[in-house]
Design a protein around this motif. Structure first.
Motif, PDB file in Angstrom:
ATOM      1  N   ASN A   2       0.181  -2.547   7.864  1.00 53.76           N
ATOM      2  CA  ASN A   2      -0.268  -1.257   7.409  1.00 53.76           C
ATOM      3  C   ASN A   2      -0.786  -1.035   6.129  1.00 53.76           C
ATOM      4  O   ASN A   2      -0.037  -0.162   5.253  1.00 53.76           O
ATOM      5  CB  ASN A   2       0.482  -0.175   7.770  1.00 53.76           C
ATOM      6  N   GLY A   3      -1.166  -2.100   5.098  1.00 52.10           N
ATOM      7  CA  GLY A   3      -1.512  -2.104   4.019  1.00 52.10           C
ATOM      8  C   GLY A   3      -2.179  -0.677   3.474  1.00 52.10           C
ATOM      9  O   GLY A   3      -3.257  -0.299   4.053  1.00 52.10           O
ATOM     10  N   VAL A   4      -1.615  -0.419   2.340  1.00 49.73           N
ATOM     11  CA  VAL A   4      -2.471   0.788   1.588  1.00 49.73           C
ATOM     12  C   VAL A   4      -2.702   0.585   0.141  1.00 49.73           C
ATOM     13  O   VAL A   4      -1.597   0.423  -0.468  1.00 49.73           O
ATOM     14  CB  VAL A   4      -1.965   2.119   2.056  1.00 49.73           C
ATOM     15  N   MET A   5      -3.775   0.920  -0.410  1.00 50.97           N
ATOM     16  CA  MET A   5      -4.028   0.598  -1.798  1.00 50.97           C
ATOM     17  C   MET A   5      -3.907   1.899  -2.772  1.00 50.97           C
ATOM     18  O   MET A   5      -4.280   3.045  -2.053  1.00 50.97           O
ATOM     19  CB  MET A   5      -5.301   0.201  -1.938  1.00 50.97           C
ATOM     20  N   ILE A   6      -3.628   1.887  -4.005  1.00 46.85           N
ATOM     21  CA  ILE A   6      -3.787   3.075  -4.647  1.00 46.85           C
ATOM     22  C   ILE A   6      -4.797   2.669  -5.991  1.00 46.85           C
ATOM     23  O   ILE A   6      -4.842   1.625  -6.448  1.00 46.85           O
ATOM     24  CB  ILE A   6      -2.387   3.682  -5.313  1.00 46.85           C
ATOM     25  N   GLN A   7      -5.829   3.635  -6.252  1.00 49.73           N
ATOM     26  CA  GLN A   7      -6.520   3.494  -7.378  1.00 49.73           C
ATOM     27  C   GLN A   7      -5.759   4.193  -8.656  1.00 49.73           C
ATOM     28  O   GLN A   7      -5.607   5.201  -8.652  1.00 49.73           O
ATOM     29  CB  GLN A   7      -7.962   3.948  -7.217  1.00 49.73           C
ATOM     30  N   TYR A   8      -5.136   3.384  -9.221  1.00 44.34           N
ATOM     31  CA  TYR A   8      -4.146   3.853 -10.393  1.00 44.34           C
ATOM     32  C   TYR A   8      -4.785   4.044 -11.541  1.00 44.34           C
ATOM     33  O   TYR A   8      -4.440   3.614 -12.657  1.00 44.34           O
ATOM     34  CB  TYR A   8      -2.896   2.861 -10.466  1.00 44.34           C
ATOM     35  N   PHE A   9      -5.787   5.070 -11.549  1.00 45.85           N
ATOM     36  CA  PHE A   9      -6.245   5.555 -12.904  1.00 45.85           C
ATOM     37  C   PHE A   9      -7.315   6.486 -12.236  1.00 45.85           C
ATOM     38  O   PHE A   9      -7.765   6.392 -11.236  1.00 45.85           O
ATOM     39  CB  PHE A   9      -6.968   4.330 -13.585  1.00 45.85           C
ATOM     40  N   HIS A  10      -7.763   7.389 -13.303  1.00 47.03           N
ATOM     41  CA  HIS A  10      -9.080   7.911 -13.164  1.00 47.03           C
ATOM     42  C   HIS A  10      -9.800   7.934 -14.427  1.00 47.03           C
ATOM     43  O   HIS A  10      -9.307   7.600 -15.603  1.00 47.03           O
ATOM     44  CB  HIS A  10      -8.673   9.478 -12.615  1.00 47.03           C
ATOM     45  N   MET A  38      -6.104  -1.647 -10.497  1.00 43.01           N
ATOM     46  CA  MET A  38      -6.018  -1.348 -11.805  1.00 43.01           C
ATOM     47  C   MET A  38      -7.476  -1.343 -12.525  1.00 43.01           C
ATOM     48  O   MET A  38      -8.505  -2.103 -12.221  1.00 43.01           O
ATOM     49  CB  MET A  38      -5.254  -2.242 -12.705  1.00 43.01           C
ATOM     50  N   PRO A  39      -7.525  -0.446 -13.755  1.00 41.72           N
ATOM     51  CA  PRO A  39      -8.969  -0.241 -14.393  1.00 41.72           C
ATOM     52  C   PRO A  39      -9.078  -1.506 -15.192  1.00 41.72           C
ATOM     53  O   PRO A  39      -8.321  -2.336 -15.363  1.00 41.72           O
ATOM     54  CB  PRO A  39      -8.538   0.952 -15.326  1.00 41.72           C
ATOM     55  N   PRO A  40     -10.370  -1.781 -15.744  1.00 38.36           N
ATOM     56  CA  PRO A  40     -10.590  -3.060 -16.426  1.00 38.36           C
ATOM     57  C   PRO A  40      -9.637  -3.178 -17.724  1.00 38.36           C
ATOM     58  O   PRO A  40      -9.417  -2.305 -18.590  1.00 38.36           O
ATOM     59  CB  PRO A  40     -12.059  -2.861 -17.032  1.00 38.36           C
ATOM     60  N   ALA A  41      -9.110  -4.414 -17.967  1.00 37.19           N
ATOM     61  CA  ALA A  41      -8.158  -4.683 -18.896  1.00 37.19           C
ATOM     62  C   ALA A  41      -8.645  -4.973 -20.061  1.00 37.19           C
ATOM     63  O   ALA A  41      -8.301  -5.197 -21.280  1.00 37.19           O
ATOM     64  CB  ALA A  41      -7.011  -5.703 -18.563  1.00 37.19           C
ATOM     65  N   PRO A  42      -9.873  -5.661 -20.059  1.00 38.27           N
ATOM     66  CA  PRO A  42     -10.534  -6.373 -21.506  1.00 38.27           C
ATOM     67  C   PRO A  42     -11.154  -5.391 -22.275  1.00 38.27           C
ATOM     68  O   PRO A  42     -11.148  -4.147 -22.196  1.00 38.27           O
ATOM     69  CB  PRO A  42     -11.514  -7.276 -21.097  1.00 38.27           C
ATOM     70  N   LYS A  43     -10.955  -5.868 -23.766  1.00 35.44           N
ATOM     71  CA  LYS A  43     -11.446  -4.772 -24.913  1.00 35.44           C
ATOM     72  C   LYS A  43     -12.632  -4.378 -24.795  1.00 35.44           C
ATOM     73  O   LYS A  43     -13.813  -5.210 -24.336  1.00 35.44           O
ATOM     74  CB  LYS A  43     -11.175  -5.534 -26.253  1.00 35.44           C
ATOM     75  N   ALA A  87       4.946  -4.938 -10.815  1.00 34.21           N
ATOM     76  CA  ALA A  87       4.454  -4.754  -9.339  1.00 34.21           C
ATOM     77  C   ALA A  87       4.692  -5.841  -8.361  1.00 34.21           C
ATOM     78  O   ALA A  87       5.110  -5.654  -7.331  1.00 34.21           O
ATOM     79  CB  ALA A  87       2.763  -4.612  -9.407  1.00 34.21           C
ATOM     80  N   HIS A  88       4.596  -7.228  -8.886  1.00 37.40           N
ATOM     81  CA  HIS A  88       4.977  -8.370  -7.931  1.00 37.40           C
ATOM     82  C   HIS A  88       6.391  -8.256  -7.360  1.00 37.40           C
ATOM     83  O   HIS A  88       6.867  -8.509  -6.552  1.00 37.40           O
ATOM     84  CB  HIS A  88       4.635  -9.589  -8.615  1.00 37.40           C
ATOM     85  N   GLU A  89       7.278  -7.842  -8.487  1.00 41.79           N
ATOM     86  CA  GLU A  89       8.718  -7.701  -8.062  1.00 41.79           C
ATOM     87  C   GLU A  89       9.078  -6.533  -6.967  1.00 41.79           C
ATOM     88  O   GLU A  89       9.896  -6.921  -6.365  1.00 41.79           O
ATOM     89  CB  GLU A  89       9.684  -7.447  -9.395  1.00 41.79           C
ATOM     90  N   ALA A  90       8.018  -5.711  -6.954  1.00 41.37           N
ATOM     91  CA  ALA A  90       8.362  -4.776  -5.878  1.00 41.37           C
ATOM     92  C   ALA A  90       7.576  -4.985  -4.854  1.00 41.37           C
ATOM     93  O   ALA A  90       7.245  -4.240  -3.699  1.00 41.37           O
ATOM     94  CB  ALA A  90       7.512  -3.229  -6.531  1.00 41.37           C
ATOM     95  N   GLY A  91       6.774  -6.014  -4.590  1.00 43.66           N
ATOM     96  CA  GLY A  91       6.146  -6.152  -3.694  1.00 43.66           C
ATOM     97  C   GLY A  91       4.704  -5.808  -3.440  1.00 43.66           C
ATOM     98  O   GLY A  91       4.135  -5.617  -2.405  1.00 43.66           O
ATOM     99  N   ILE A  92       4.063  -5.268  -4.631  1.00 45.32           N
ATOM    100  CA  ILE A  92       2.678  -4.542  -4.759  1.00 45.32           C
ATOM    101  C   ILE A  92       1.835  -5.566  -5.373  1.00 45.32           C
ATOM    102  O   ILE A  92       1.905  -6.153  -6.490  1.00 45.32           O
ATOM    103  CB  ILE A  92       2.753  -3.254  -5.424  1.00 45.32           C
ATOM    104  N   SER A  93       0.704  -5.723  -4.753  1.00 47.35           N
ATOM    105  CA  SER A  93      -0.291  -6.893  -5.017  1.00 47.35           C
ATOM    106  C   SER A  93      -1.180  -5.935  -6.134  1.00 47.35           C
ATOM    107  O   SER A  93      -1.017  -4.671  -6.127  1.00 47.35           O
ATOM    108  CB  SER A  93      -1.272  -7.201  -3.988  1.00 47.35           C
ATOM    109  N   VAL A  94      -1.894  -6.654  -7.168  1.00 51.21           N
ATOM    110  CA  VAL A  94      -2.582  -5.936  -7.984  1.00 51.21           C
ATOM    111  C   VAL A  94      -4.033  -6.580  -8.120  1.00 51.21           C
ATOM    112  O   VAL A  94      -4.204  -7.696  -8.108  1.00 51.21           O
ATOM    113  CB  VAL A  94      -1.827  -6.487  -9.411  1.00 51.21           C
ATOM    114  N   TYR A  95      -5.182  -5.707  -8.001  1.00 49.67           N
ATOM    115  CA  TYR A  95      -6.393  -6.013  -8.106  1.00 49.67           C
ATOM    116  C   TYR A  95      -7.049  -5.580  -9.326  1.00 49.67           C
ATOM    117  O   TYR A  95      -6.903  -4.440  -9.706  1.00 49.67           O
ATOM    118  CB  TYR A  95      -7.208  -5.374  -6.924  1.00 49.67           C
ATOM    119  N   ALA A  96      -7.469  -6.694 -10.090  1.00 50.45           N
ATOM    120  CA  ALA A  96      -7.956  -6.241 -11.472  1.00 50.45           C
ATOM    121  C   ALA A  96      -9.336  -5.671 -11.456  1.00 50.45           C
ATOM    122  O   ALA A  96     -10.232  -6.340 -10.615  1.00 50.45           O
ATOM    123  CB  ALA A  96      -7.934  -7.449 -12.487  1.00 50.45           C
ATOM    124  N   ASP A  97     -10.017  -4.674 -12.342  1.00 51.91           N
ATOM    125  CA  ASP A  97     -11.209  -4.433 -11.963  1.00 51.91           C
ATOM    126  C   ASP A  97     -12.020  -5.205 -13.092  1.00 51.91           C
ATOM    127  O   ASP A  97     -11.459  -5.244 -14.044  1.00 51.91           O
ATOM    128  CB  ASP A  97     -11.274  -2.835 -12.431  1.00 51.91           C
TER     129      ASP A  97
END
Length: 491
Positions: A2-10, A38-43, A87-97
């Protein structure tokens, strides 16, 4: 799971987001989140004022003194990598924008030949070719070739919206002339005739050197950050042929388990399906049609027919390749695709995406944490308050504990619908019922194994209990314009 994602920004998040996220990963884990977008990381060109959708240097994750400083709006490279590690230590995957469509803030101007096209029909040429000076050469002098010595110039771009002619600044949509032709690429959305051009310096994916550089970069990014997947921005606007080749490269040569999620923004699931077919279903897509159903339902109130809440959605048509959401940074108030779901309906909408079979839900940051921001619209300063959806943690818990097994729908009334999740060996039955009008009820046959079982509203909106009869049949109720999740009282 039952995976669930959060968009961690606005859109209006104030910044220092990497550190904030790292501090909250345990909370997110406890709430049941399994992934974070997660939101875009590049400058970006705007430095700490940008949101990441103004990409300048994709190799600068907050490491080099460019565009006004070292960090991005969200923090430094070290803070970004630390957030992913936490996040990985907590078992949460990270998706990069990832923003692939365009670049902004070039370092040098070049003399180039262009012609102008009609903004509302980009296939309609409205000028003869002419020469301009344009900001199309990217040399990244502060990075000094670290990670990549690739130089971007006008041959790497297909169009621009700003140039200088006879020392005067001109704006419009200008098609660049180079060895890859004077026409836009055709394998894009045909909205506005041809939607290749969106903004900035539009990347030319017919250039094989660009394709190779983007392959080199995504391998570097994946190995450097160890992210688990990518959210790809603005897929209507660049070559689907390139995209398919690039995603195939990622999944065969970089990371076979990489999750790819795309923003192909259409309110028609059939058109998204055509795109998905072209990608050989290598990519999941956001369910924009379902979002618009939620938006209309919240606007129309009791006039909306809840029996049609899933009609035309990806969740209905292609559930395995859909990501359901209530709203995001583009649909929030004062943004380009503003279509904000009204507060009263959000608990109902979240119940639908969190408790429905086959849904992969994405929760929007302000709906969990709240948000307040100010922006200018039509010359007026407007203050927006986005309150938390108070019941959201309970709905997340209900998903984790009860949203299992076969689903049976009772979509048989325009103002009151319900569905049953029958559970499995480890999880009990769950009945979700929603109303967009007055108090409602449903008589539901759960099964003889639940004869005389007692049920309570897990959300606490109703204080009464429901007892099934000897055949496992019971009448479940819901308050006006509300949602209830009925579970066994001993569950």
């Amino acid at each position: 799971m039952n995976g669930v994602m959060i968009q961690y920004f606005h859109w209006y998040h104030p910044g220092d987001l990497w550190n904030e996220f790292a501090d909250r990963v345990i909370l997110l884990k406890d709430l049941g989140f399994t992934a974070a977008w997660m939101p875009p990381a590049p400058k970006g060109d705007l430095g700490t004022e940008g949101r990441g959708y103004d990409p300048y240097d994709l190799y600068d994750l907050g490491e080099f003194d460019q565009k006004g400083g070292v960090p991005t709006r969200y923090g430094t490279r070290e803070e970004y990598l630390n957030a992913i590690e936490k996040a990985h230590e907590a078992g949460i995957s990270v998706y990069a924008d990832i923003v692939l469509n365009h670049r902004m803030g070039g370092d040098e101007n070049e003399w180039i030949t262009v012609h102008e096209v009609d903004e509302n029909n980009r296939n309609n040429i409205i000028s003869e070719p002419f020469d301009v000076s344009a900001n199309t050469r990217f040399t990244f002098p502060a990075r000094k070739g670290k990670y990549s010595d690739f130089i971007w110039d006008y041959r790497c771009f297909s169009g621009i919206d700003t140039a200088w002619k006879n020392r005067k600044k001109i704006t419009g949509i200008f098609k660049i002339h180079n060895e890859y032709g004077t026409e836009w690429t055709d394998d894009v959305s045909h909205q506005l005739g041809n939607y290749d051009y969106l903004m900035g310096a539009d990347v030319e994916y017919r250039n094989p050197h660009v394709i190779q550089e983007m392959k080199n970069w995504i391998r570097w990014y994946s190995e450097t950050t160890q992210v688990d997947g990518f959210r790809l921005d603005a897929l209507k606007h660049f070559s689907s042929d390139f995209l398919k080749e690039w995603i195939t490269y990622i999944k065969t040569e970089v990371d076979p388990g990489c999750y790819i999620l795309g923003e192909f923004w259409k309110d028609d699931a059939e058109k998204i399906g055509i795109f998905s077919d072209k990608m050989d279903e290598l990519i999941s897509c956001f369910d924009a049609p379902l979002h618009y159903n939620f938006f209309r339902a919240s606007e129309e109130g009791s006039d909306y027919d809840l029996r049609r809440i899933l009609t035309g959605s990806l969740l209905e048509k292609r559930p395995l390749y859909s990501v359901s959401f209530v709203e995001n940074h583009d649909t929030q108030q004062l943004q380009a695709l503003e279509s904000t779901v009204k507060d009263w309906f959000k608990p109902l909408a979240y119940a639908i995406i969190l408790l429905s079979e086959e849904a992969y839900p994405c929760v929007f940051y302000p709906d969990l944490f709240g948000a307040e921001y100010t922006d200018i619209k039509d010359g007026e300063e407007i203050n927006i308050v986005m309150p938390k959806v108070e019941i959201l943690p309970a709905l997340l818990k209900a998903r984790h504990q009860f949203a299992y097994g076969e689903q049976i729908r009772y979509f048989d009334h325009p103002n009151c619908i319900a569905w049953v999740r029958k559970g499995d060996e480890d999880h009990s039955v769950c009945v979700t019922i929603i109303s967009n009008s007055e108090e409602g009820s449903k008589e539901i046959e759960i099964g003889k194994e639940y004869a005389y079982a007692v049920f309570k509203d897990f959300l606490g909106y109703r204080n009464d209990e429901v007892t099934a009869d000897g055949n496992g049949k019971a009448v479940f109720r819901v308050n006006a314009r509300s949602v209830s999740v009925w579970v066994r009282s001993d569950a």
